[in-house]
Design a protein around this motif. Structure first.
Motif, PDB file in Angstrom:
ATOM      1  N   ARG A  87      11.977  26.419  47.495  1.00 20.75           N
ATOM      2  CA  ARG A  87      11.331  26.856  46.258  1.00 20.75           C
ATOM      3  C   ARG A  87      11.571  28.510  46.282  1.00 20.75           C
ATOM      4  O   ARG A  87      12.391  28.850  47.024  1.00 20.75           O
ATOM      5  CB  ARG A  87       9.834  26.864  46.532  1.00 20.75           C
ATOM      6  N   ARG A  88      11.163  29.109  45.129  1.00 22.65           N
ATOM      7  CA  ARG A  88      11.301  30.423  45.176  1.00 22.65           C
ATOM      8  C   ARG A  88      10.406  30.942  46.215  1.00 22.65           C
ATOM      9  O   ARG A  88       9.271  30.743  46.379  1.00 22.65           O
ATOM     10  CB  ARG A  88      10.948  31.109  43.843  1.00 22.65           C
ATOM     11  N   THR A  89      11.189  31.902  47.236  1.00 21.31           N
ATOM     12  CA  THR A  89      10.511  32.128  48.423  1.00 21.31           C
ATOM     13  C   THR A  89      10.541  33.758  48.874  1.00 21.31           C
ATOM     14  O   THR A  89      11.606  34.273  48.173  1.00 21.31           O
ATOM     15  CB  THR A  89      11.021  31.370  49.511  1.00 21.31           C
ATOM     16  N   ARG A  90       9.527  34.334  49.183  1.00 22.00           N
ATOM     17  CA  ARG A  90       9.633  35.613  49.601  1.00 22.00           C
ATOM     18  C   ARG A  90       9.595  35.468  51.229  1.00 22.00           C
ATOM     19  O   ARG A  90       8.521  34.966  51.783  1.00 22.00           O
ATOM     20  CB  ARG A  90       8.474  36.432  49.250  1.00 22.00           C
ATOM     21  N   VAL A 124      10.964  44.534  58.842  1.00 22.17           N
ATOM     22  CA  VAL A 124      12.030  45.544  58.548  1.00 22.17           C
ATOM     23  C   VAL A 124      12.719  45.106  57.271  1.00 22.17           C
ATOM     24  O   VAL A 124      13.557  46.084  56.834  1.00 22.17           O
ATOM     25  CB  VAL A 124      13.092  45.326  59.676  1.00 22.17           C
ATOM     26  N   GLN A 125      12.616  44.143  56.777  1.00 24.32           N
ATOM     27  CA  GLN A 125      13.214  44.042  55.402  1.00 24.32           C
ATOM     28  C   GLN A 125      12.457  42.709  54.816  1.00 24.32           C
ATOM     29  O   GLN A 125      11.961  41.848  55.381  1.00 24.32           O
ATOM     30  CB  GLN A 125      14.670  43.462  55.300  1.00 24.32           C
ATOM     31  N   VAL A 126      12.320  42.747  53.329  1.00 23.66           N
ATOM     32  CA  VAL A 126      11.750  41.825  52.301  1.00 23.66           C
ATOM     33  C   VAL A 126      12.755  41.046  51.416  1.00 23.66           C
ATOM     34  O   VAL A 126      13.583  41.710  50.756  1.00 23.66           O
ATOM     35  CB  VAL A 126      10.543  42.005  51.585  1.00 23.66           C
ATOM     36  N   LEU A 127      12.885  39.711  51.813  1.00 24.31           N
ATOM     37  CA  LEU A 127      14.035  39.116  50.911  1.00 24.31           C
ATOM     38  C   LEU A 127      13.303  38.085  49.713  1.00 24.31           C
ATOM     39  O   LEU A 127      12.167  37.616  50.005  1.00 24.31           O
ATOM     40  CB  LEU A 127      14.915  38.122  51.730  1.00 24.31           C
ATOM     41  N   SER A 128      14.040  38.087  48.602  1.00 22.12           N
ATOM     42  CA  SER A 128      13.434  37.183  47.697  1.00 22.12           C
ATOM     43  C   SER A 128      14.763  35.888  47.440  1.00 22.12           C
ATOM     44  O   SER A 128      15.779  36.609  47.215  1.00 22.12           O
ATOM     45  CB  SER A 128      13.467  37.885  46.267  1.00 22.12           C
ATOM     46  N   LEU A 129      14.291  34.846  47.722  1.00 16.86           N
ATOM     47  CA  LEU A 129      15.370  33.877  47.798  1.00 16.86           C
ATOM     48  C   LEU A 129      15.081  32.747  46.501  1.00 16.86           C
ATOM     49  O   LEU A 129      13.720  32.518  46.320  1.00 16.86           O
ATOM     50  CB  LEU A 129      15.148  32.946  48.943  1.00 16.86           C
TER      51      LEU A 129
END
Length: 333
Positions: free
Chosen positions: A230-233, A209-214
């Protein structure tokens, strides 16, 4: 065995499918479940495993179900009701042939045996259970089989049932007159020490329902409680503890997984009430994890027992906890 809402899979559809294959005898937990079975399998024999409780005798007549008698007190109460209402529906006796401490003792059962030689005695089935059915070799199992044979002789040939799912695979000597297939029907391994002989029959999927980039060091909150290293999806999937997804420390150790885009992806952090974070960073094709696409949590690649092991649970517990919020689709072949 369709107790516990058919192990969480839906007692109505499961019973209907089993009845179509020729199953004529069903075991349920309580009277409400017996009513559900009677509605879809009107000519079946129904045994209520929890026996008599809270003056439920009239309800057994209403639904035409039989109690599984687990104590001498229950037997006495059932006798009083049968005599006063001239009810001929019958009952089963649950006998402890091992050391489970559940059911009538061998001595109590033997004391009831003389009544089986008279007309209208009302006992239709003797039930017991192997304490260690998953252990193929063991003198305890052989003793229980021998005791049930002795008991059946005392009861003038009344049918007997000993084998549950594990007992069925123990061997034909444990089968007696009726076997009680349970967890194995739903794909749970009845032989935990060996490879699962059952095919997968349950698939659990939830939508992204949602994709986040951290960035590294960013944290997701709302009870998810996880910080990116780390950089994460992340893909947030529409399932949480309100749906029965386990809140386990295993999730924080990346032992829980899901299939996204044909690849195993770790579950990170714990679930919130209705969201589950899945690390989709390493997917070679990011388009396979877009909003609206499905993640598979239980299926051919991640079996029920694999899921349960990762969650430090059991297959029975996992299935039984799946909540009513899931939309269930049933396929018959």
């Amino acid at each position: 065995m369709v107790k516990g809402n058919a192990y969480g899979c839906g007692i109505g559809p499961i019973t209907r499918a089993l009845a179509k294959t020729g199953c004529k005898t069903f075991f349920v937990s309580n009277i409400p479940e017996a009513k559900q079975v009677r509605a879809v399998a009107p000519n079946s024999t129904i045994y209520v495993l929890n026996g008599l409780y809270g003056q439920t005798e009239p309800a057994f007549v209403e639904v035409n179900a039989q109690p599984v008698i687990n104590s001498s007190i229950e037997m006495a109460a059932w006798d009083v009701f049968v005599r006063s209402h001239q009810w001929t529906g019958g009952c089963a006796l649950n006998v402890d042939t091992g050391a489970s401490r559940h059911g009538l003792s061998m001595e109590e059962a033997a004391a009831l045996a003389p009544r089986s030689h008279s007309l209208g005695h009302g006992i239709t089935l003797l039930i017991s259970r192997l304490d260690k059915a998953e252990k193929r070799a063991g003198s305890q199992n052989d003793r229980q089989i021998s005791r049930l044979h002795d008991l059946r002789r005392l009861f003038a040939g009344i049918p007997a049932s000993l084998a549950d799912s594990s007992g069925i695979l123990f061997g034909s000597k444990a089968h007696f007159d009726l076997v009680r297939a349970g967890a194995a029907l739903y794909g749970i391994n009845p032989t935990p020490d060996t490879a699962n002989p059952m095919l997968p029959v349950v698939e659990l999927r939830a939508r992204i329902v949602q994709v986040l980039s951290l960035a590294r060091g960013e944290t997701i909150t709302d009870n998810l409680g996880w910080t990116a290293k780390r950089r994460t999806r992340l893909g947030l999937v529409s399932i949480g503890y309100a749906d029965g997804y386990p809140r386990s420390e295993s999730a924080f150790a990346n032992k829980m997984q899901a299939i996204v885009g044909g690849r195993r992806c770790p579950v990170v952090g714990g679930p919130s009430m209705d969201l589950l974070p899945i690390d989709i960073t390493d997917l070679s094709d990011p388009t396979t994890a877009r909003v609206g696409q499905m993640a598979t949590l239980i299926g051919p690649e991640i079996g029920i027992d694999d899921f349960a092991t990762a969650a430090k649970s059991t297959g029975r517990e996992v299935l039984s906890r799946l909540g009513s919020r899931f939309h269930r689709i049933y396929y018959t072949f």
